[in-house]
Design a protein around this motif. Structure first.
Motif, PDB file in Angstrom:
ATOM      1  N   SER A 125       0.858  -1.179   0.000  1.00  0.00           N
ATOM      2  CA  SER A 125       0.000   0.000   0.000  1.00  0.00           C
ATOM      3  C   SER A 125       0.889   1.222   0.000  1.00  0.00           C
ATOM      4  CB  SER A 125      -0.925  -0.014   1.226  1.00  0.00           C
ATOM      5  OG  SER A 125      -1.863   1.047   1.158  1.00  0.00           O
ATOM      6  N   ASN A 126       0.292   2.377   0.275  1.00  0.00           N
ATOM      7  CA  ASN A 126       1.076   3.594   0.443  1.00  0.00           C
ATOM      8  C   ASN A 126       0.767   4.203   1.798  1.00  0.00           C
ATOM      9  OD1 ASN A 126      -1.457   4.705   0.141  1.00  0.00           O
ATOM     10  ND2 ASN A 126      -1.126   5.354  -1.966  1.00  0.00           N
ATOM     11  N   LEU A 127       1.547   5.207   2.181  1.00  0.00           N
ATOM     12  CA  LEU A 127       1.373   5.877   3.470  1.00  0.00           C
ATOM     13  C   LEU A 127       1.500   7.374   3.261  1.00  0.00           C
ATOM     14  CD1 LEU A 127       3.576   3.771   5.940  1.00  0.00           C
ATOM     15  CD2 LEU A 127       1.112   4.120   6.135  1.00  0.00           C
ATOM     16  N   SER A 128       0.492   8.114   3.648  1.00  0.00           N
ATOM     17  CA  SER A 128       0.657   9.566   3.661  1.00  0.00           C
ATOM     18  C   SER A 128       1.477   9.951   4.885  1.00  0.00           C
ATOM     19  CB  SER A 128      -0.709  10.257   3.669  1.00  0.00           C
ATOM     20  OG  SER A 128      -1.484   9.806   4.761  1.00  0.00           O
ATOM     21  N   SER A 129       1.926  11.182   4.940  1.00  0.00           N
ATOM     22  CA  SER A 129       2.808  11.617   6.015  1.00  0.00           C
ATOM     23  C   SER A 129       2.147  11.393   7.373  1.00  0.00           C
ATOM     24  CB  SER A 129       3.171  13.089   5.836  1.00  0.00           C
ATOM     25  OG  SER A 129       2.028  13.905   5.922  1.00  0.00           O
ATOM     26  N   LEU A 130       2.923  10.869   8.304  1.00  0.00           N
ATOM     27  CA  LEU A 130       2.493  10.627   9.680  1.00  0.00           C
ATOM     28  C   LEU A 130       1.259   9.728   9.760  1.00  0.00           C
ATOM     29  CD1 LEU A 130       2.979  14.257  11.061  1.00  0.00           C
ATOM     30  CD2 LEU A 130       4.581  12.339  11.183  1.00  0.00           C
ATOM     31  N   ALA A 131       1.062   8.874   8.727  1.00  0.00           N
ATOM     32  CA  ALA A 131      -0.138   8.030   8.667  1.00  0.00           C
ATOM     33  C   ALA A 131       0.148   6.644   9.222  1.00  0.00           C
ATOM     34  CB  ALA A 131      -0.638   7.932   7.226  1.00  0.00           C
ATOM     35  N   LEU A 132      -0.930   5.864   9.364  1.00  0.00           N
ATOM     36  CA  LEU A 132      -0.858   4.521   9.925  1.00  0.00           C
ATOM     37  C   LEU A 132      -1.787   3.599   9.148  1.00  0.00           C
ATOM     38  CD1 LEU A 132      -1.034   3.513  13.659  1.00  0.00           C
ATOM     39  CD2 LEU A 132      -2.738   2.608  12.085  1.00  0.00           C
ATOM     40  N   LYS A 133      -1.315   2.387   8.845  1.00  0.00           N
ATOM     41  CA  LYS A 133      -2.147   1.322   8.289  1.00  0.00           C
ATOM     42  C   LYS A 133      -2.170   0.176   9.301  1.00  0.00           C
ATOM     43  CE  LYS A 133      -2.642   2.888   3.902  1.00  0.00           C
ATOM     44  NZ  LYS A 133      -3.901   3.065   3.160  1.00  0.00           N
ATOM     45  N   ARG A 134      -3.381  -0.355   9.578  1.00  0.00           N
ATOM     46  CA  ARG A 134      -3.504  -1.430  10.558  1.00  0.00           C
ATOM     47  C   ARG A 134      -4.011  -2.695   9.881  1.00  0.00           C
ATOM     48  NH1 ARG A 134      -6.400   0.978  14.087  1.00  0.00           N
ATOM     49  NH2 ARG A 134      -4.722   1.430  15.574  1.00  0.00           N
ATOM     50  N   ILE A 135      -3.355  -3.809  10.202  1.00  0.00           N
ATOM     51  CA  ILE A 135      -3.781  -5.125   9.739  1.00  0.00           C
ATOM     52  C   ILE A 135      -4.149  -5.913  10.989  1.00  0.00           C
ATOM     53  CG2 ILE A 135      -3.092  -7.207   8.482  1.00  0.00           C
ATOM     54  CD1 ILE A 135      -0.806  -5.293   7.296  1.00  0.00           C
ATOM     55  N   ARG A 136      -5.389  -6.373  11.069  1.00  0.00           N
ATOM     56  CA  ARG A 136      -5.883  -7.015  12.291  1.00  0.00           C
ATOM     57  C   ARG A 136      -6.163  -8.492  12.034  1.00  0.00           C
ATOM     58  NH1 ARG A 136     -10.034  -4.025  16.178  1.00  0.00           N
ATOM     59  NH2 ARG A 136      -7.997  -3.130  16.715  1.00  0.00           N
ATOM     60  N   PHE A 137      -5.602  -9.325  12.888  1.00  0.00           N
ATOM     61  CA  PHE A 137      -5.865 -10.757  12.854  1.00  0.00           C
ATOM     62  C   PHE A 137      -6.632 -11.147  14.109  1.00  0.00           C
ATOM     63  CE2 PHE A 137      -1.982 -10.222  10.375  1.00  0.00           C
ATOM     64  CZ  PHE A 137      -2.241 -10.989   9.242  1.00  0.00           C
ATOM     65  N   VAL A 138      -7.729 -11.854  13.942  1.00  0.00           N
ATOM     66  CA  VAL A 138      -8.445 -12.460  15.066  1.00  0.00           C
ATOM     67  C   VAL A 138      -8.081 -13.939  15.058  1.00  0.00           C
ATOM     68  CG1 VAL A 138     -10.681 -12.941  16.104  1.00  0.00           C
ATOM     69  CG2 VAL A 138     -10.304 -10.774  14.891  1.00  0.00           C
ATOM     70  N   VAL A 139      -7.474 -14.401  16.153  1.00  0.00           N
ATOM     71  CA  VAL A 139      -6.941 -15.763  16.191  1.00  0.00           C
ATOM     72  C   VAL A 139      -7.474 -16.498  17.414  1.00  0.00           C
ATOM     73  CG1 VAL A 139      -4.850 -14.986  15.028  1.00  0.00           C
ATOM     74  CG2 VAL A 139      -4.880 -15.163  17.530  1.00  0.00           C
ATOM     75  N   GLU A 140      -7.375 -17.815  17.373  1.00  0.00           N
ATOM     76  CA  GLU A 140      -7.793 -18.615  18.517  1.00  0.00           C
ATOM     77  C   GLU A 140      -6.774 -18.483  19.644  1.00  0.00           C
ATOM     78  OE1 GLU A 140      -8.563 -22.623  17.414  1.00  0.00           O
ATOM     79  OE2 GLU A 140     -10.337 -22.124  16.196  1.00  0.00           O
ATOM     80  N   PRO A 141      -7.212 -18.529  20.901  1.00  0.00           N
ATOM     81  CA  PRO A 141      -6.288 -18.389  22.032  1.00  0.00           C
ATOM     82  C   PRO A 141      -5.208 -19.472  22.019  1.00  0.00           C
ATOM     83  CG  PRO A 141      -8.559 -18.163  22.760  1.00  0.00           C
ATOM     84  CD  PRO A 141      -8.622 -18.637  21.338  1.00  0.00           C
ATOM     85  N   ALA A 142      -4.015 -19.089  22.428  1.00  0.00           N
ATOM     86  CA  ALA A 142      -2.893 -20.012  22.528  1.00  0.00           C
ATOM     87  C   ALA A 142      -1.947 -19.501  23.604  1.00  0.00           C
ATOM     88  CB  ALA A 142      -2.178 -20.129  21.179  1.00  0.00           C
ATOM     89  N   ASP A 143      -0.971 -20.301  23.938  1.00  0.00           N
ATOM     90  CA  ASP A 143      -0.011 -19.889  24.964  1.00  0.00           C
ATOM     91  C   ASP A 143       0.849 -18.726  24.490  1.00  0.00           C
ATOM     92  OD1 ASP A 143      -0.912 -21.822  26.715  1.00  0.00           O
ATOM     93  OD2 ASP A 143       0.564 -23.310  26.052  1.00  0.00           O
ATOM     94  N   SER A 144       1.207 -18.723  23.206  1.00  0.00           N
ATOM     95  CA  SER A 144       2.028 -17.647  22.655  1.00  0.00           C
ATOM     96  C   SER A 144       1.757 -17.524  21.160  1.00  0.00           C
ATOM     97  CB  SER A 144       3.512 -17.917  22.906  1.00  0.00           C
ATOM     98  OG  SER A 144       3.918 -19.109  22.269  1.00  0.00           O
ATOM     99  N   TYR A 145       2.246 -16.407  20.581  1.00  0.00           N
ATOM    100  CA  TYR A 145       1.953 -16.098  19.175  1.00  0.00           C
ATOM    101  C   TYR A 145       3.230 -15.584  18.518  1.00  0.00           C
ATOM    102  CZ  TYR A 145      -2.558 -16.056  21.505  1.00  0.00           C
ATOM    103  OH  TYR A 145      -3.636 -16.385  22.291  1.00  0.00           O
TER     104      TYR A 145
END
Length: 506
Positions: free
Chosen positions: A383-403
Motif C-alpha cells: 500500500s502507500n502511506l501519507s505523512s504521519l499516517a498509519l495502516k492497521r492489519i488485524r488478525f483475530v486468532v484462537e487463544p494459545a499460549d504464545s503467538y
C-alpha cells in the motif's frame, strides 16, 4: 570503467565455508576455527544459552538485515559481496576495507536513472544498486571486528549490544559514506578526485562558503586541516533537516564534518566520512559508533549521493505488532500489526512480508484489502502511506499460549529509510499478566529480539595511512574505534598496483 587501486592478494584471508545471504548482501565469514563466529566459548544471551561465535553472527546479521531494508536496491541487482573477520588491530572496535570505487568513462557505464556522471567516482555497492549488475571482482568490502573485546553486552539505555552499532556504522561506509581524497599521506603524491559525495562538501574559510570541488589541492588540504571549516551541505531538503534536527554543529543547515590532522600531523582524508563531534544530537556517523538506530544526517547525505532517485526521499517507516487486549476475549485474541510513517513525508508504496506461526489458527483478517495470502499464515501486503499516517492489519486468532509473528517492511520507492531496525518484526507475544505483552519489548513489538547495547566510544588513531587515510583520534584505553576509510596499501607492498581503489572505514 577506469579503476585504480591496490592489488588484493590471496594471503589477506582464507575463505571459510560459512556464508550467509541476506537480501542484497552475501556475507562470507573468513576466520579460522575458534575465532570470530567460530568461537565456541559458552555465552548466556538474553535469549538463552549459546556461544560467543553464534551470538556474534546473529548480531552482525541483524544489523545487515536492517540495512537491507533501508535502501531499495535495483530489483534485479546482484548481491554485494562482503567478507567478515575478527582480526582488527588492537585499539579499534571495527574497520571496513572498501568499498571498491570506480570512475565511469563511457556513457554505457552510466545508470538508467541519470544519477551517475562521467568523471566522478562511485562505490561499487551504489553502482550495483543503480545498474543492477556487479562490475567488480572479489568482495565489495571487508568488515573486521575486534576479537579481544566481546561487545556482546549492552550499556546504558541503548537498545542493542555494541557489536550491532559497530556493524551498522561500518555498513554505511560499505554503502559509500566514504571520502576518496588522498591529501597529506599519498603515494606517490597528493591528489583529489571528485566522488559521489564530494559535490555535497563545502569549505567555510571565514569569509565565504565555497564548493569543495572548486578548491585547489592546497585549499582542500587546508579545509581538511581546519576544525570546523569542512562542511556538508547537500540539497535544500538536507539543509532543512539539519536546521530542524541538530541543536548544534550546523550553520544555516550546513553540517560540520570531522576535520583535524591525525595524531602524527598528517592530513586525514577521511574527514569527509564522519560528522564532527560538535554535531548534536548523537549521529551514527561520528567517528565512533553512536548508540543510535537512526541514520540521522547520514540518511540525507546518502540520499543526495545517489541512493534516492526517481523522486526518492528520506522516510522513516516502521512496523510493529501487539496483542490488542481491549479487543481480545477468552474466546479470541486480536493481533494488530501497524505500519506507520513517522516523518512528514509520503511513502508512495511499501511492501510488508508477514508470517504468523504455524500453530496460530486465524479466524478472520481485516486488512482493508492491502494483503494477499501467499500460503497458510503467510501474507504479502502492499500500500502507500501519507505523512504521519498509519495502516492497521488485524488478525483475530484462537487463544494459545504464545503467538509468533515475523515480518519485514521496505519501501518500493527509491527512498532512504532512516531506521531499519523498526522495519523488522521478530516477536513471540503472550497475553499480558504483568504489563508485558511481547516477551520483553514492552508490548510494542517494534524491535527484533536481541538485547540492549553499550555506548561505543571514540575511535582511535589507526596505523600510519598511505593512499587513503585514517581517523585522526588519539587512542583511549578500553576505547574502541569505528570510522573512516583507508586503502589496501596499508597491508601490501606500495609497488603493487592494479585495477581497483578501496577505502578502509574505521
Amino acid at each position: 570503467m577506469t579503476r585504480l587501486s591496490t592489488f588484493i592478494t590471496c594471503a589477506l584471508f582464507s575463505m571459510s565455508a560459512n556464508s550467509k545471504d541476506i537480501e542484497y548482501f552475501n556475507i562470507e565469514y573468513v576466520d579460522p576455527e575458534g575465532v570470530g563466529i567460530h568461537d565456541s566459548t559458552p555465552y548466556t544471551s538474553p535469549e538463552g544459552e549459546t556461544t560467543v561465535g553464534e551470538y556474534r553472527q546473529k548480531l552482525i546479521e541483524m544489523a545487515i538485515k536492517a540495512v537491507s531494508l533501508q535502501f531499495n536496491f535495483h530489483p534485479d541487482a546482484d548481491f554485494s559481496e562482503l567478507t567478515v573477520d575478527f582480526s582488527v588491530a588492537d585499539g579499534f572496535g571495527a574497520t571496513t576495507l572498501g568499498p571498491i570505487f570506480s570512475n565511469p568513462t563511457a556513457t554505457n557505464d552510466l545508470d538508467a536513472f541519470g544519477v551517475m556522471e562521467l568523471g566522478r567516482e562511485y562505490p561499487s555497492t551504489l553502482e550495483t544498486a543503480l545498474r543492477g549488475y556487479r562490475n567488480t571482482f572479489g568482495p565489495d568490502a571487508e568488515l573486521s571486528f575486534s576479537a579481544n573485546n566481546i561487545y556482546l553486552e549492552s550499556e546504558g539505555d541503548a537498545l542493542y549490544p555494541t557489536l550491532v552499532y559497530y556493524t551498522y556504522h561500518e555498513m554505511m561506509h560499505v554503502l559509500g559514506f566514504v571520502a576518496t581524497d588522498c591529501l597529506g599521506n599519498c603515494i606517490p603524491e597528493p591528489r583529489s578526485e571528485n566522488s559521489h559525495i564530494s559535490q555535497t562538501f563545502f569549505y567555510n574559510d571565514g569569509v565565504s562558503i565555497r564548493p569543495y570541488e572548486s578548491l585547489s589541492l592546497d585549499e582542500k588540504t587546508e579545509a581538511y586541516s581546519s576544525i570546523d571549516g569542512l562542511w556538508f551541505g547537500g540539497s535544500e531538503i538536507t539543509r532543512e533537516a539539519a536546521r530542524a534536527e541538530l541543536t548544534s554543529g550546523h550553520d544555516d543547515g550546513y553540517v560540520f564534518m570531522h576535520a583535524t590532522p591525525n595524531g602524527n600531523g598528517n592530513i586525514d582524508s577521511q574527514s569527509g566520512s564522519h560528522f564532527s563531534f560538535d554535531v548534536m544530537p548523537a549521529q551514527l556517523m561520528h567517528s565512533s559508533a553512536a548508540n543510535t538506530e537512526d541514520l540521522g544526517m547520514a540518511a540525507y547525505l546518502l540520499c543526495d549521493a545517489g541512493w534516492c532517485r526517481n523522486q526518492g526521499k528520506v522516510i522513516e517507516q516502521s512496523v510493529s505488532v501487539a496483542i490488542n487486549e481491549n479487543a481480545s476475549s477468552d474466546e479470541e485474541i486480536v493481533l494488530d500489526v501497524e505500519v506507520k510513517e513517522n516523518l512528514n513525508v509520503d511513502v508512495n508504496a511499501f511492501s510488508l512480508s508477514l508470517q504468523l506461526g504455524n500453530d496460530i489458527t486465524i479466524k478472520s483478517r481485516d486488512d482493508d484489502g492491502i494483503c494477499q495470502e501467499l500460503s497458510e499464515n503467510t501474507f504479502q501486503c502492499e500500500s502507500n502511506l501519507s505523512s504521519l499516517a498509519l495502516k492497521r492489519i488485524r488478525f483475530v486468532v484462537e487463544p494459545a499460549d504464545s503467538y509468533e509473528v515475523y515480518g519485514e517492511l521496505r519501501s518500493l520507492g527509491y527512498d532512504v529509510d532512516r531506521n531499519g531496525f523498526n522495519n523488522i518484526i521478530d516477536e513471540v507475544l503472550s497475553v499480558a499478566t504483568d504489563d508485558s505483552s511481547d516477551g520483553g519489548n514492552g508490548g510494542n513489538g517494534s524491535n527484533p529480539t536481541p538485547t540492549t547495547p553499550t555506548t561505543p566510544t571514540t575511535p582511535t588513531t589507526p596505523e600510519t595511512p598511505t593512499t587513503p587515510t585514517q581517523d585522526p583520534i588519539t587512542p583511549q584505553p578500553d576505547s574502541s574505534s569505528s570510522g573512516g576509510s583507508m586503502g589496501l596499501l596499508t597491508f601490501l607492498s606500495l609497488s603493487t598496483l592494479a585495477l581497483f581503489r578501496r577505502r578502509k572505514a574505521l
